[in-house]
Design a protein around this motif. Structure first.
Motif, mmCIF file in Angstrom:
data_model
loop_
_atom_site.group_PDB
_atom_site.id
_atom_site.type_symbol
_atom_site.label_atom_id
_atom_site.label_comp_id
_atom_site.label_asym_id
_atom_site.label_seq_id
_atom_site.Cartn_x
_atom_site.Cartn_y
_atom_site.Cartn_z
ATOM 1 N N SER A 44 -7.045 -0.328 -0.215
ATOM 2 C CA SER A 44 -8.048 -1.072 -0.996
ATOM 3 C C SER A 44 -9.119 -0.132 -1.538
ATOM 4 O O SER A 44 -9.660 -0.359 -2.622
ATOM 5 C CB SER A 44 -8.688 -2.176 -0.147
ATOM 6 N N GLU A 45 -9.431 0.918 -0.792
ATOM 7 C CA GLU A 45 -10.405 1.887 -1.278
ATOM 8 C C GLU A 45 -9.846 2.652 -2.478
ATOM 9 O O GLU A 45 -10.564 2.945 -3.435
ATOM 10 C CB GLU A 45 -10.779 2.844 -0.144
ATOM 11 N N ARG A 46 -8.555 2.963 -2.433
ATOM 12 C CA ARG A 46 -7.902 3.594 -3.575
ATOM 13 C C ARG A 46 -7.850 2.641 -4.758
ATOM 14 O O ARG A 46 -8.058 3.026 -5.907
ATOM 15 C CB ARG A 46 -6.480 4.020 -3.197
ATOM 16 N N TYR A 47 -7.616 1.368 -4.471
ATOM 17 C CA TYR A 47 -7.536 0.370 -5.529
ATOM 18 C C TYR A 47 -8.880 0.235 -6.243
ATOM 19 O O TYR A 47 -8.929 0.026 -7.462
ATOM 20 C CB TYR A 47 -7.118 -0.982 -4.941
ATOM 21 N N ALA A 48 -9.951 0.386 -5.475
ATOM 22 C CA ALA A 48 -11.296 0.289 -6.075
ATOM 23 C C ALA A 48 -11.522 1.402 -7.094
ATOM 24 O O ALA A 48 -12.303 1.245 -8.033
ATOM 25 C CB ALA A 48 -12.358 0.352 -4.986
ATOM 26 N N GLU A 49 -10.819 2.530 -6.907
ATOM 27 C CA GLU A 49 -10.977 3.673 -7.808
ATOM 28 C C GLU A 49 -10.067 3.584 -9.030
ATOM 29 O O GLU A 49 -10.263 4.283 -10.013
ATOM 30 C CB GLU A 49 -10.667 4.959 -7.044
ATOM 31 N N GLY A 50 -9.032 2.751 -8.948
ATOM 32 C CA GLY A 50 -8.079 2.639 -10.047
ATOM 33 C C GLY A 50 -6.782 2.030 -9.555
ATOM 34 O O GLY A 50 -6.694 1.528 -8.442
ATOM 35 N N GLU A 51 -5.733 2.095 -10.391
ATOM 36 C CA GLU A 51 -4.445 1.521 -10.034
ATOM 37 C C GLU A 51 -3.763 2.341 -8.932
ATOM 38 O O GLU A 51 -3.963 3.552 -8.816
ATOM 39 C CB GLU A 51 -3.547 1.457 -11.268
ATOM 40 N N LEU A 52 -2.939 1.679 -8.131
ATOM 41 C CA LEU A 52 -2.166 2.371 -7.109
ATOM 42 C C LEU A 52 -1.009 3.108 -7.761
ATOM 43 O O LEU A 52 -0.432 2.640 -8.744
ATOM 44 C CB LEU A 52 -1.613 1.362 -6.102
ATOM 45 N N ASP A 53 -0.636 4.263 -7.192
ATOM 46 C CA ASP A 53 0.541 4.942 -7.709
ATOM 47 C C ASP A 53 1.795 4.303 -7.116
ATOM 48 O O ASP A 53 1.721 3.404 -6.274
ATOM 49 C CB ASP A 53 0.486 6.452 -7.452
ATOM 50 N N GLU A 54 2.961 4.768 -7.550
ATOM 51 C CA GLU A 54 4.219 4.118 -7.166
ATOM 52 C C GLU A 54 4.432 4.146 -5.656
ATOM 53 O O GLU A 54 4.864 3.155 -5.056
ATOM 54 C CB GLU A 54 5.388 4.808 -7.864
ATOM 55 N N ALA A 55 4.121 5.277 -5.020
ATOM 56 C CA ALA A 55 4.309 5.396 -3.569
ATOM 57 C C ALA A 55 3.359 4.471 -2.816
ATOM 58 O O ALA A 55 3.750 3.824 -1.835
ATOM 59 C CB ALA A 55 4.101 6.838 -3.135
ATOM 60 N N GLU A 56 2.115 4.399 -3.256
ATOM 61 C CA GLU A 56 1.135 3.525 -2.601
ATOM 62 C C GLU A 56 1.520 2.059 -2.753
ATOM 63 O O GLU A 56 1.407 1.277 -1.806
ATOM 64 C CB GLU A 56 -0.252 3.774 -3.184
ATOM 65 N N LEU A 57 1.979 1.694 -3.942
ATOM 66 C CA LEU A 57 2.425 0.324 -4.171
ATOM 67 C C LEU A 57 3.588 -0.017 -3.249
ATOM 68 O O LEU A 57 3.618 -1.075 -2.614
ATOM 69 C CB LEU A 57 2.837 0.134 -5.624
ATOM 70 N N SER A 58 4.571 0.887 -3.164
ATOM 71 C CA SER A 58 5.740 0.656 -2.326
ATOM 72 C C SER A 58 5.341 0.462 -0.867
ATOM 73 O O SER A 58 5.849 -0.432 -0.180
ATOM 74 C CB SER A 58 6.715 1.827 -2.459
ATOM 75 N N GLN A 59 4.413 1.283 -0.392
ATOM 76 C CA GLN A 59 3.978 1.168 1.003
ATOM 77 C C GLN A 59 3.154 -0.088 1.233
ATOM 78 O O GLN A 59 3.228 -0.703 2.309
ATOM 79 C CB GLN A 59 3.186 2.417 1.391
ATOM 80 N N ALA A 60 2.371 -0.488 0.233
ATOM 81 C CA ALA A 60 1.618 -1.738 0.360
ATOM 82 C C ALA A 60 2.571 -2.925 0.459
ATOM 83 O O ALA A 60 2.384 -3.824 1.289
ATOM 84 C CB ALA A 60 0.679 -1.911 -0.829
ATOM 85 N N VAL A 61 3.611 -2.918 -0.372
ATOM 86 C CA VAL A 61 4.618 -3.990 -0.327
ATOM 87 C C VAL A 61 5.314 -3.995 1.028
ATOM 88 O O VAL A 61 5.552 -5.058 1.620
ATOM 89 C CB VAL A 61 5.643 -3.808 -1.470
ATOM 90 N N ASP A 62 5.626 -2.806 1.537
ATOM 91 C CA ASP A 62 6.272 -2.696 2.840
ATOM 92 C C ASP A 62 5.369 -3.257 3.936
ATOM 93 O O ASP A 62 5.834 -3.982 4.838
ATOM 94 C CB ASP A 62 6.585 -1.227 3.122
ATOM 95 N N ALA A 63 4.077 -2.974 3.865
ATOM 96 C CA ALA A 63 3.140 -3.484 4.862
ATOM 97 C C ALA A 63 3.063 -5.007 4.822
ATOM 98 O O ALA A 63 3.069 -5.673 5.867
ATOM 99 C CB ALA A 63 1.755 -2.881 4.627
ATOM 100 N N ILE A 64 3.006 -5.567 3.610
ATOM 101 C CA ILE A 64 2.850 -7.015 3.454
ATOM 102 C C ILE A 64 4.103 -7.768 3.905
ATOM 103 O O ILE A 64 4.019 -8.745 4.659
ATOM 104 C CB ILE A 64 2.536 -7.361 1.988
ATOM 105 N N ILE A 65 5.256 -7.320 3.436
ATOM 106 C CA ILE A 65 6.482 -8.081 3.679
ATOM 107 C C ILE A 65 7.141 -7.718 5.003
ATOM 108 O O ILE A 65 7.477 -8.597 5.804
ATOM 109 C CB ILE A 65 7.479 -7.887 2.516
ATOM 110 N N ASN A 66 7.298 -6.434 5.267
ATOM 111 C CA ASN A 66 8.091 -6.021 6.425
ATOM 112 C C ASN A 66 7.275 -5.837 7.702
ATOM 113 O O ASN A 66 7.648 -6.354 8.758
ATOM 114 C CB ASN A 66 8.838 -4.719 6.108
#
Length: 361
Positions: A209-231
């Motif tokens: 979320s701190e990275r998101y406050a600075e701008g868009e997430l990169d592909e790796a960060e997005l993938s890990q966020a999805v992994d955290a939420i779903i898995n």
């Protein structure tokens, strides 16, 4: 001690995985029920249709246009039986996946869950959350098993409106809040497993979320966020020994849906409010949570909660106190209707004055 785990049998997760969905269906499956939403179908049909057609598979598509209900599950199950379909593929958000899981459970069909947004972990867990047709929470459908295949295409999820990812991050963080009180003075290993998985996801999502406050997430960060939420949070929810560790957040959400129809607000958006209520009732620090919401630039129309008048607020407090006082007494010993009313009002104030005005779009 009775322990019940409900994990998908196979998890496939990478960008553009949807193009290879046919590779993850049994060879003898030739007739498929596709359960979709309208938006999820528009986002995926150009990939799914050729993927199934090249294997000469026949599919019937049904649409979840509103809430997942027992009536809808019965209707779709009848389609599976009448047309002798062998597999159910759910393509969409939590409502779609909950319907698909229940239909596969009713018909003993092979099940593939394909989340197209990361707003919840519904595609991972085995139970289906059901509602009445007016959106009131109706309980859970305890399906026999989770998906045979959970297929997560991070490219599809990444292309969805960011509102869904934000709602998923909020819902995931709530699991560490609502399970934490149960771990105090407890030596229960399964409970520790549940909470620590939820906390692991929370720690990562707070950092993201701190990275998101600075701008868009990169592909790796997005993938890990999805992994955290779903898995990761999905794993936390899939372990049980016959008791739900739900705190205040989800029970209060469920009671609210029985009083107010919320057609224009996401589950996670309501959970942001109910999580604040729990932190206030506990007397816990909530500044970290406010920072998290502000980092996400979280915002919704507060009036859509349906809590603009004293009468509805007090009725919600009455319902919660009547049903859940005993369940939460060990960590909120002085729970009362007035205490809940005060927490509801303060949570609304915090969202409007400390989150929305400074962090809203």
């Amino acid at each position: 001690m009775k322990i019940i785990s409900g994990f998908p049998k196979k998890i496939v997760e990478y960008a553009h995985a949807l193009e290879h969905l046919a590779d993850h269906l049994p060879d003898d499956v030739k007739r498929v029920l596709l359960v979709t939403g309208e938006n999820s179908w528009q986002a995926t049909k150009a990939i799914i249709q050729p993927a199934l057609s090249k294997e000469e598979r026949i599919f019937e598509r049904v649409v979840v246009a509103a809430y997942p209900t027992q009536k809808l599950i019965a209707a779709f199950s009848a389609v599976v039986r009448e047309q002798q379909l062998e597999a159910v593929i759910g393509v969409g958000g939590g409502r779609v996946c909950d319907v698909a899981k229940a239909v596969a459970n009713e018909t003993s069909a092979f099940l593939m869950a394909i989340p197209t947004i990361a707003a919840t972990n519904a595609a991972f867990r085995k139970n289906s959350i059901l509602y009445e047709e007016n959106g009131a929470y109706a309980g859970g459908n305890q399906n026999a098993s989770a998906a045979d295949v959970l297929l997560i295409d991070t490219a599809i999820i990444g292309a969805a409106p960011r509102r869904y990812l934000i709602a998923g991050m909020i819902d995931s963080v709530s699991r560490s809040v609502d399970t934490r009180p149960y771990t105090i003075d407890s030596d229960n290993f399964v409970l520790a497993f549940i909470h620590q998985n939820a906390q692991l996801a929370t720690d990562y999502l707070l950092k993201i979320s701190e990275r998101y406050a600075e701008g868009e997430l990169d592909e790796a960060e997005l993938s890990q966020a999805v992994d955290a939420i779903i898995n990761v949070v999905g794993v936390a929810g899939a372990k049980s020994k016959g008791r739900m560790y739900r705190g205040v957040t989800h029970p209060l959400h469920n009671e609210l849906t029985k009083l107010v129809h919320h057609p224009d607000i996401l589950h996670g958006e309501i959970i942001a409010f109910t999580t604040l209520v729990q932190l206030l009732l506990e007397g816990s620090d909530h500044e970290w949570y406010v920072r998290f919401l502000r980092n996400l630039k979280f915002h919704f129309d507060i009036d859509t909660l349906g809590l603009a008048d004293e009468e509805t607020i007090r009725l919600l407090a009455q319902h919660f106190v009547a049903r859940f006082t005993e369940e939460v007494a060990f960590f909120i010993p002085d729970l009362s209707e007035d205490l809940v009313v005060a927490a509801i009002k303060e949570a609304k104030r915090i969202l409007v004055k400390e989150v929305f005005l400074d962090g809203g779009d």
